[in-house]
Design a protein around this motif. Structure first.
Motif, PDB file in Angstrom:
ATOM      1  N   LEU A  42       0.481  -1.264   0.702  1.00 37.09           N
ATOM      2  CA  LEU A  42       0.071   0.129  -0.182  1.00 37.09           C
ATOM      3  C   LEU A  42       0.216   1.178   0.281  1.00 37.09           C
ATOM      4  N   ALA A  43       1.674   1.466   0.819  1.00 38.18           N
ATOM      5  CA  ALA A  43       2.351   2.501   0.997  1.00 38.18           C
ATOM      6  C   ALA A  43       3.392   2.626  -0.416  1.00 38.18           C
ATOM      7  N   ARG A  44       4.000   1.387  -1.035  1.00 39.21           N
ATOM      8  CA  ARG A  44       4.564   1.564  -2.054  1.00 39.21           C
ATOM      9  C   ARG A  44       3.379   2.237  -3.382  1.00 39.21           C
ATOM     10  N   ARG A  45       2.289   1.644  -3.064  1.00 36.98           N
ATOM     11  CA  ARG A  45       1.226   2.031  -4.363  1.00 36.98           C
ATOM     12  C   ARG A  45       1.361   3.527  -3.600  1.00 36.98           C
ATOM     13  N   LEU A  50      12.274   4.207  -0.771  1.00 37.40           N
ATOM     14  CA  LEU A  50      12.423   3.611   0.971  1.00 37.40           C
ATOM     15  C   LEU A  50      13.974   4.383   0.921  1.00 37.40           C
ATOM     16  N   PRO A  51      14.062   4.980   2.517  1.00 33.16           N
ATOM     17  CA  PRO A  51      14.049   4.530   3.552  1.00 33.16           C
ATOM     18  C   PRO A  51      12.595   5.953   3.807  1.00 33.16           C
ATOM     19  N   ILE A  52      11.321   4.931   4.296  1.00 29.59           N
ATOM     20  CA  ILE A  52      10.223   5.624   4.681  1.00 29.59           C
ATOM     21  C   ILE A  52      10.549   7.066   5.617  1.00 29.59           C
ATOM     22  N   GLY A  53      10.169   8.635   5.126  1.00 29.31           N
ATOM     23  CA  GLY A  53      10.747   9.553   5.754  1.00 29.31           C
ATOM     24  C   GLY A  53       9.217  10.294   6.230  1.00 29.31           C
ATOM     25  N   ASP A  54       7.852   9.488   5.791  1.00 22.17           N
ATOM     26  CA  ASP A  54       7.075  10.554   6.875  1.00 22.17           C
ATOM     27  C   ASP A  54       5.541   8.677   7.134  1.00 22.17           C
ATOM     28  N   PRO A  55       6.709   8.344   8.348  1.00 17.74           N
ATOM     29  CA  PRO A  55       5.715   7.178   9.139  1.00 17.74           C
ATOM     30  C   PRO A  55       4.486   7.895   9.421  1.00 17.74           C
ATOM     31  N   GLU A  56       4.354   8.900   9.924  1.00 14.02           N
ATOM     32  CA  GLU A  56       2.751   8.975  10.045  1.00 14.02           C
ATOM     33  C   GLU A  56       1.643   8.925   9.297  1.00 14.02           C
ATOM     34  N   ARG A  57       2.038   9.236   7.822  1.00 11.49           N
ATOM     35  CA  ARG A  57       1.897   9.160   6.261  1.00 11.49           C
ATOM     36  C   ARG A  57       0.630   7.780   6.365  1.00 11.49           C
ATOM     37  N   VAL A  58       2.287   6.823   6.795  1.00 12.97           N
ATOM     38  CA  VAL A  58       2.139   5.803   6.462  1.00 12.97           C
ATOM     39  C   VAL A  58       0.717   4.706   7.479  1.00 12.97           C
ATOM     40  N   ALA A  59       0.795   5.383   8.444  1.00  6.74           N
ATOM     41  CA  ALA A  59       0.215   5.482   9.506  1.00  6.74           C
ATOM     42  C   ALA A  59      -1.373   5.081   9.191  1.00  6.74           C
ATOM     43  N   ASP A  60      -1.229   6.366   8.755  1.00 10.91           N
ATOM     44  CA  ASP A  60      -2.842   6.952   8.288  1.00 10.91           C
ATOM     45  C   ASP A  60      -3.385   6.130   6.969  1.00 10.91           C
ATOM     46  N   LEU A  61      -3.104   5.538   5.669  1.00  6.76           N
ATOM     47  CA  LEU A  61      -2.951   4.836   5.102  1.00  6.76           C
ATOM     48  C   LEU A  61      -3.944   3.578   5.947  1.00  6.76           C
ATOM     49  N   CYS A  62      -2.203   2.543   6.081  1.00  8.98           N
ATOM     50  CA  CYS A  62      -2.789   1.912   7.290  1.00  8.98           C
ATOM     51  C   CYS A  62      -4.089   1.882   8.247  1.00  8.98           C
ATOM     52  N   GLU A  63      -4.718   2.850   8.852  1.00 13.87           N
ATOM     53  CA  GLU A  63      -5.221   2.503   9.435  1.00 13.87           C
ATOM     54  C   GLU A  63      -6.752   2.469   8.697  1.00 13.87           C
ATOM     55  N   ARG A  64      -6.750   3.509   8.069  1.00 14.75           N
ATOM     56  CA  ARG A  64      -8.124   3.205   6.503  1.00 14.75           C
ATOM     57  C   ARG A  64      -8.028   1.995   5.942  1.00 14.75           C
ATOM     58  N   ALA A  65      -6.839   1.227   5.493  1.00 16.23           N
ATOM     59  CA  ALA A  65      -7.012   0.395   5.024  1.00 16.23           C
ATOM     60  C   ALA A  65      -8.100  -1.408   5.616  1.00 16.23           C
ATOM     61  N   GLU A  66      -8.734  -2.308   4.831  1.00 19.27           N
ATOM     62  CA  GLU A  66      -8.422  -3.044   5.132  1.00 19.27           C
ATOM     63  C   GLU A  66      -8.014  -4.108   4.894  1.00 19.27           C
ATOM     64  N   VAL A  67      -7.285  -4.978   6.266  1.00 20.20           N
ATOM     65  CA  VAL A  67      -6.391  -6.099   5.515  1.00 20.20           C
ATOM     66  C   VAL A  67      -6.802  -7.293   6.091  1.00 20.20           C
ATOM     67  N   ARG A  68      -7.134  -8.231   4.979  1.00 17.74           N
ATOM     68  CA  ARG A  68      -7.853  -9.359   5.330  1.00 17.74           C
ATOM     69  C   ARG A  68      -6.779 -10.925   5.443  1.00 17.74           C
ATOM     70  N   VAL A  69      -6.772 -10.902   5.877  1.00 14.53           N
ATOM     71  CA  VAL A  69      -5.572 -12.952   5.711  1.00 14.53           C
ATOM     72  C   VAL A  69      -6.864 -13.966   6.018  1.00 14.53           C
ATOM     73  N   THR A  70      -6.614 -15.172   4.953  1.00 13.11           N
ATOM     74  CA  THR A  70      -7.238 -15.765   5.293  1.00 13.11           C
ATOM     75  C   THR A  70      -6.686 -17.594   4.821  1.00 13.11           C
ATOM     76  N   GLY A  71      -6.782 -18.166   6.019  1.00 14.50           N
ATOM     77  CA  GLY A  71      -6.025 -19.532   5.627  1.00 14.50           C
ATOM     78  C   GLY A  71      -6.218 -21.128   6.453  1.00 14.50           C
ATOM     79  N   ALA A  72      -7.031 -21.517   5.779  1.00 16.73           N
ATOM     80  CA  ALA A  72      -7.462 -23.018   5.990  1.00 16.73           C
ATOM     81  C   ALA A  72      -7.170 -23.847   4.438  1.00 16.73           C
TER      82      ALA A  72
END
Ligand code: DC
Length: 224
Positions: A42-45, A50-72
């Protein structure tokens, strides 16, 4: 409910062993590294370098994103805002992004909370770097997998070859060691293990042998 934590450095066999163990125990398999990879992607898109200059922006993106992993049943998939990104997150560049975003405390808080929720909802085998130390310290059993560096590099090399994206063995090893150094030395939840873990050296065992050994140890932990 059974929750098993598998932590350790990259290329040690956590995914293969984790899936095999989850199938044996009949519980979900949760690849927590895939979640950091999805946020790295998501950060790359979003054009973050890299290196990440604005970690707060990445954290904002992360908080708005829905990440789901499934495994069975050995089929582990990763979804980012509904899109299946299971293949793209394995790119070497995304590995570097994953390690970088994993050092951001707000990103870790968010993803670790999701992981804990999933573990406590239905049990599972969780695989990562901080599962037994931070995510589910009360896990039924905790394993720290290790293997000699040349073996880990060879496993990662073979995996890339199988996937049709071969890379130079020396480069694979250098990249792996750089990422492990970063993951072990970051301030927030570094890769570490304590006396509550059982350490298993997988250098001279295949994945099924390791899974079998862990299954015995889980049975012992449940009984005790
Ligand atoms: O296991 P993996 O290689 O897919 O993990 C990708 C990166 O995510 C890795 O460099 C470290 C980080 N990670 C983490 O910090 N905590 C976890 N629980 C899992 C992975």
């Amino acid at each position: 409910m059974t929750v098993v934590a598998i932590d350790g450095p990259s290329g040690v066999g956590k995914s293969t062993v984790g899936k095999a163990l989850a199938a044996r125990l009949g519980v979900p398999y949760l690849d927590t590294g895939a979640m950091y990879r999805a946020i790295g992607l998501l950060a790359r898109r979003n054009g973050i370098g890299l290196p990440i200059g604005d970690p707060e922006r990445v954290a904002d993106l992360c908080e708005r994103a829905e990440v789901r992993v499934t495994g069975a049943g050995g089929d582990a998939r990763t979804f980012l805002d509904g899109e299946d990104v299971s293949v793209e997150i394995r790119e070497p560049e995304v590995s570097r992004y994953a390690s970088a975003v994993a050092a951001i405390p707000r990103v870790r808080r968010r993803l670790a909370a999701r992981q804990r929720e999933m573990a406590l909802a239905g049990g599972g085998v969780l695989e990562g770097r901080d599962i037994g130390t931070k995510v589910v310290p009360e896990a039924t059993a905790k394993f720290f997998l290790t293997a000699r560096p040349e073996i880990r590099a060879r496993r990662r090399f073979d995996e890339l070859l199988r996937k049709g994206t071969p890379q130079d063995l020396g480069a694979v090893r250098a990249e792996m060691e750089a990422r492990d150094r970063a993951d072990s030395s970051r301030a927030d939840s570094p890769l570490s293990c304590d006396e509550t873990y059982v350490v298993v050296d997988t250098s001279d065992m295949n994945a099924e042998e390791v899974a079998e050994r862990l299954q015995e140890l889980v049975a012992g932990a449940r009984a005790g």
